[in-house]
Scaffold this motif. Sequence first.
Motif, PDB file in Angstrom:
ATOM      1  N   ASN A  69     -18.858 -23.401  21.700  1.00 36.00           N
ATOM      2  CA  ASN A  69     -19.255 -24.966  22.257  1.00 36.00           C
ATOM      3  C   ASN A  69     -20.885 -25.097  21.880  1.00 36.00           C
ATOM      4  O   ASN A  69     -21.755 -24.813  22.553  1.00 36.00           O
ATOM      5  CB  ASN A  69     -18.912 -24.840  23.506  1.00 36.00           C
ATOM      6  CG  ASN A  69     -19.716 -26.456  24.066  1.00 36.00           C
ATOM      7  OD1 ASN A  69     -19.729 -27.350  23.329  1.00 36.00           O
ATOM      8  ND2 ASN A  69     -19.767 -26.402  25.311  1.00 36.00           N
ATOM      9  N   CYS A  81     -23.675 -26.459  23.876  1.00 34.05           N
ATOM     10  CA  CYS A  81     -24.001 -25.999  25.133  1.00 34.05           C
ATOM     11  C   CYS A  81     -24.556 -24.636  24.740  1.00 34.05           C
ATOM     12  O   CYS A  81     -25.505 -23.823  25.311  1.00 34.05           O
ATOM     13  CB  CYS A  81     -23.132 -25.937  26.303  1.00 34.05           C
ATOM     14  SG  CYS A  81     -23.732 -25.195  27.618  1.00 34.05           S
ATOM     15  N   ASP A 130     -22.217 -22.018  24.498  1.00 36.43           N
ATOM     16  CA  ASP A 130     -21.239 -21.297  25.001  1.00 36.43           C
ATOM     17  C   ASP A 130     -20.431 -20.612  23.986  1.00 36.43           C
ATOM     18  O   ASP A 130     -20.110 -21.051  22.886  1.00 36.43           O
ATOM     19  CB  ASP A 130     -20.220 -21.937  25.858  1.00 36.43           C
ATOM     20  CG  ASP A 130     -20.903 -22.830  27.012  1.00 36.43           C
ATOM     21  OD1 ASP A 130     -21.932 -22.420  27.547  1.00 36.43           O
ATOM     22  OD2 ASP A 130     -20.358 -23.757  27.215  1.00 36.43           O
ATOM     23  N   CYS A 156     -22.705 -20.943  29.922  1.00 37.04           N
ATOM     24  CA  CYS A 156     -23.268 -21.705  31.222  1.00 37.04           C
ATOM     25  C   CYS A 156     -22.126 -21.436  32.283  1.00 37.04           C
ATOM     26  O   CYS A 156     -21.221 -20.938  32.048  1.00 37.04           O
ATOM     27  CB  CYS A 156     -23.185 -23.172  31.018  1.00 37.04           C
ATOM     28  SG  CYS A 156     -21.807 -23.923  30.665  1.00 37.04           S
ATOM     29  N   SER A 195     -18.683 -22.989  31.925  1.00 38.32           N
ATOM     30  CA  SER A 195     -17.687 -22.198  30.722  1.00 38.32           C
ATOM     31  C   SER A 195     -17.179 -20.879  31.195  1.00 38.32           C
ATOM     32  O   SER A 195     -16.082 -20.585  31.109  1.00 38.32           O
ATOM     33  CB  SER A 195     -18.467 -22.106  29.679  1.00 38.32           C
ATOM     34  OG  SER A 195     -19.328 -20.952  29.275  1.00 38.32           O
ATOM     35  N   ARG A 205     -20.340 -31.671  30.068  1.00 37.97           N
ATOM     36  CA  ARG A 205     -19.811 -30.513  30.634  1.00 37.97           C
ATOM     37  C   ARG A 205     -18.268 -30.212  30.472  1.00 37.97           C
ATOM     38  O   ARG A 205     -17.694 -29.220  30.566  1.00 37.97           O
ATOM     39  CB  ARG A 205     -19.790 -30.514  32.017  1.00 37.97           C
ATOM     40  CG  ARG A 205     -21.184 -30.636  32.715  1.00 37.97           C
ATOM     41  CD  ARG A 205     -21.939 -29.226  32.558  1.00 37.97           C
ATOM     42  NE  ARG A 205     -23.335 -29.060  32.148  1.00 37.97           N
ATOM     43  CZ  ARG A 205     -23.730 -27.768  31.855  1.00 37.97           C
ATOM     44  NH1 ARG A 205     -23.303 -26.744  31.726  1.00 37.97           N
ATOM     45  NH2 ARG A 205     -25.082 -27.997  31.432  1.00 37.97           N
ATOM     46  N   CYS A 240     -17.660 -27.617  27.943  1.00 36.38           N
ATOM     47  CA  CYS A 240     -17.701 -26.221  28.472  1.00 36.38           C
ATOM     48  C   CYS A 240     -16.780 -25.773  29.232  1.00 36.38           C
ATOM     49  O   CYS A 240     -16.167 -24.624  29.042  1.00 36.38           O
ATOM     50  CB  CYS A 240     -19.106 -26.326  29.431  1.00 36.38           C
ATOM     51  SG  CYS A 240     -20.619 -26.830  28.947  1.00 36.38           S
TER      52      CYS A 240
HETATM   53 ZN    ZN Z   1     -21.725 -24.678  28.678  1.00 36.68          ZN
END
Ligand code: ZN
Length: 152
Positions: free
Chosen positions: A36, A39, A41, A65, A68, A127, A130
């Motif tokens: 991702n 972010c 991830d 994060c 995730s 989000r 995530c």
């Molecule tokens: Zn994330």
Amino acid sequence: MSDFDELYQEIILDHYRRPRGAARLDEVPEGEIHENPTCGDSLKLKVEYGPDGRIARVLHESRGCAISVASASMLTGAVAGLVPAEALSLAGEVEAALRGEGDDPRGFLEGNGELAALAGVAAFPARVKCASLAWRALESALAPPPGTDRGS
Ligand code: ZN
């Protein structure tokens, strides 16, 4: 912040700090890493089946994060014991609910154990990716590669 939100926050942090199903998955090729980029991830995921064809467990190697990692951790508990078709359909429903789609997305997540903690995610579009990452990885792990027949 309501008491409920604080409870959900605690559940997410607990999964983030002690992710269920976390493993080193050196055997999973680089090409199967799910990312991702918005972010940062990244996640590898592996499904192990029992002799009855049901999902015995899901292992994941997650970096990213709290949302995730927690979502991947919750996924392992949510799909253990399911047959692949059930897990695929759950993944589709969870992803839709995370995007806030369907009749009652919040109710759906809140009716699925600890996935309830992800119910607030729909309000934060950044989000959603995530929280969806592990579920998309699960879908691709369950989808039979082209040219194979898993019908038997
Ligand atoms: Zn994330």
